[in-house]
Design an enzyme around this catalytic site. Structure first.
Site, PDB file in Angstrom:
ATOM      1  N   LYS A  78       0.872  -1.237  -0.090  1.00 61.96           N
ATOM      2  CA  LYS A  78      -0.153  -0.050  -0.024  1.00 61.96           C
ATOM      3  C   LYS A  78       0.837   1.295  -0.021  1.00 61.96           C
ATOM      4  CE  LYS A  78      -2.085  -0.881   4.019  1.00 61.96           C
ATOM      5  NZ  LYS A  78      -1.625  -2.208   4.081  1.00 61.96           N
ATOM      6  N   ARG A  85      10.567  -1.818  11.413  1.00 60.51           N
ATOM      7  CA  ARG A  85       9.452  -1.472  11.993  1.00 60.51           C
ATOM      8  C   ARG A  85       9.215  -2.227  13.361  1.00 60.51           C
ATOM      9  NH1 ARG A  85       4.658  -0.120   8.166  1.00 60.51           N
ATOM     10  NH2 ARG A  85       3.423  -1.164   9.976  1.00 60.51           N
ATOM     11  N   ARG A 131      -1.702  -8.802  13.291  1.00 63.59           N
ATOM     12  CA  ARG A 131      -2.145  -7.869  12.294  1.00 63.59           C
ATOM     13  C   ARG A 131      -3.184  -8.611  11.153  1.00 63.59           C
ATOM     14  NH1 ARG A 131       3.565  -5.291  10.722  1.00 63.59           N
ATOM     15  NH2 ARG A 131       2.557  -4.213   9.197  1.00 63.59           N
ATOM     16  N   ARG A 136      -9.948   1.111   7.548  1.00 64.24           N
ATOM     17  CA  ARG A 136      -9.390  -0.129   7.831  1.00 64.24           C
ATOM     18  C   ARG A 136     -10.413  -0.937   8.477  1.00 64.24           C
ATOM     19  NH1 ARG A 136      -3.367   0.812   8.161  1.00 64.24           N
ATOM     20  NH2 ARG A 136      -2.333  -1.117   8.376  1.00 64.24           N
ATOM     21  N   ARG A 144      12.050  -6.704   5.642  1.00 58.68           N
ATOM     22  CA  ARG A 144      12.007  -5.414   5.131  1.00 58.68           C
ATOM     23  C   ARG A 144      12.492  -4.398   6.223  1.00 58.68           C
ATOM     24  NH1 ARG A 144       5.774  -3.380   5.072  1.00 58.68           N
ATOM     25  NH2 ARG A 144       5.312  -3.188   7.000  1.00 58.68           N
TER      26      ARG A 144
HETATM   27  P1  AMP Z   1       0.495   0.594   8.392  1.00 58.06           P
HETATM   28  O1  AMP Z   1       1.747   1.474   8.478  1.00 58.06           O
HETATM   29  O2  AMP Z   1      -0.454   1.059   7.719  1.00 58.06           O
HETATM   30  O3  AMP Z   1       1.009  -1.098   8.382  1.00 58.06           O
HETATM   31  O4  AMP Z   1       0.100   0.717  10.026  1.00 58.06           O
HETATM   32  C1  AMP Z   1       0.680   0.392  10.995  1.00 58.06           C
HETATM   33  C2  AMP Z   1      -0.185   0.148  12.312  1.00 58.06           C
HETATM   34  O5  AMP Z   1      -0.705   1.525  12.580  1.00 58.06           O
HETATM   35  C3  AMP Z   1      -1.440  -0.795  12.174  1.00 58.06           C
HETATM   36  O6  AMP Z   1      -1.022  -2.117  12.609  1.00 58.06           O
HETATM   37  C4  AMP Z   1      -2.322   0.032  13.283  1.00 58.06           C
HETATM   38  O7  AMP Z   1      -1.971  -0.508  14.439  1.00 58.06           O
HETATM   39  C5  AMP Z   1      -2.081   1.368  12.973  1.00 58.06           C
HETATM   40  N1  AMP Z   1      -3.212   1.766  11.973  1.00 58.06           N
HETATM   41  C6  AMP Z   1      -2.846   2.558  10.970  1.00 58.06           C
HETATM   42  N2  AMP Z   1      -3.853   2.771  10.184  1.00 58.06           N
HETATM   43  C7  AMP Z   1      -4.839   2.542  10.958  1.00 58.06           C
HETATM   44  C8  AMP Z   1      -6.365   2.615  10.712  1.00 58.06           C
HETATM   45  N3  AMP Z   1      -6.851   3.183   9.614  1.00 58.06           N
HETATM   46  N4  AMP Z   1      -7.004   2.186  11.812  1.00 58.06           N
HETATM   47  C9  AMP Z   1      -6.524   1.633  13.014  1.00 58.06           C
HETATM   48  N5  AMP Z   1      -5.349   1.423  12.970  1.00 58.06           N
HETATM   49  C10 AMP Z   1      -4.442   1.820  12.112  1.00 58.06           C
END
Ligand code: AMP
Length: 207
Positions: free
Chosen positions: A8, A153, A164, A81, A120
């Site tokens: 993404k 990360r 996740r 999400r 990664r």
């Molecule tokens: P990402 O970088 O998109 O993988 O997001 C990392 C983490 O941020 C996720 O595993 C969630 O804990 C939190 N997060 C990011 N976007 C959302 C969202 N739209 N709703 C809830 N938690 C989010």
């Protein structure tokens, strides 16, 4: 939208560059809040580390503030999400008179996700993502693009990945039907290299 590490962020950046649209990632927003030690960052930190989603109201508030300053088009990466987030976004965009044009679902097999997540690293300076064993030899290497420090990360671990994926299946996957019903969903097979996936994304967006 898509499962963790479905590409993404990478595709949002490529769309942003090619189509001159600003991209926003709610995950990156939360990481910045955490680094800055804000109240939201502190509240989110434990949840993100464990691989759990943060509360809908918190995330929608962040997006609302961001959207309030937007005039042209934009790309949302990792938001919505959950179905309540999608409903909140629909209401926000209806108020602004800027409905969604399309929702891209990046479809990636689990083996690819797990290989990507566990190998990664990201650059602390320019934010680019690299694969250990492909673009960099180890996580001790420096960023091939800018020489910055590379880090993993905190939620790219086996335990957090499991959580996740559970969160994704329970709360995010229902958005596939939500956006299919609205005629907005475009499914793209995204297990390949970024350029190959972007070819399909660009074809879709240009149509
Ligand atoms: P990402 O970088 O998109 O993988 O997001 C990392 C983490 O941020 C996720 O595993 C969630 O804990 C939190 N997060 C990011 N976007 C959302 C969202 N739209 N709703 C809830 N938690 C989010």
């Amino acid at each position: 939208m898509g499962p963790p590490a479905s590409g993404k962020g990478t595709q949002a950046e490529m769309i942003s560059t090619r189509f001159d649209l600003e991209a926003v990632s709610t995950g990156a927003m939360l990481r910045r809040e955490q680094e800055a030690g804000t109240e939201i960052g502190q509240a989110a930190s434990e949840l993100t580390r464990k691989g759990e989603l943060v509360p809908d109201a918190m995330i929608t508030e962040l997006v609302k503030i961001w959207l309030a300053e937007k005039e042209g088009g934009f790309v949302l990466d990792g938001y919505p999400r959950t179905v309540p987030q999608a409903e909140a976004l629909e209401a926000l965009l209806a108020e602004n008179g800027t409905p969604l044009d399309t929702v891209i679902f990046f479809d990636v097999p689990f083996e690819v996700i797990s290989d990507r997540i566990l190998n990664r690293v990201g650059c602390t300076a320019c934010g680019r993502i690299f694969k250990i064993g492909l673009q960099v030899q180890s996580e001790e290497a420096v960023c091939p693009a800018c020489g910055g420090e590379l880090i993993r990360r905190a939620d790219d671990t086996v335990e957090a990945l499991k959580r996740r994926m559970e969160e994704y299946q329970a709360k995010t996957a229902p958005l596939i039907a939500f956006y299919e019903q609205r005629g907005l969903l475009q499914r793209i097979a995204a297990g390949g290299q970024p350029e190959e996936v972007f070819g399909k994304v660009a074809d879709h967006l240009e149509r």
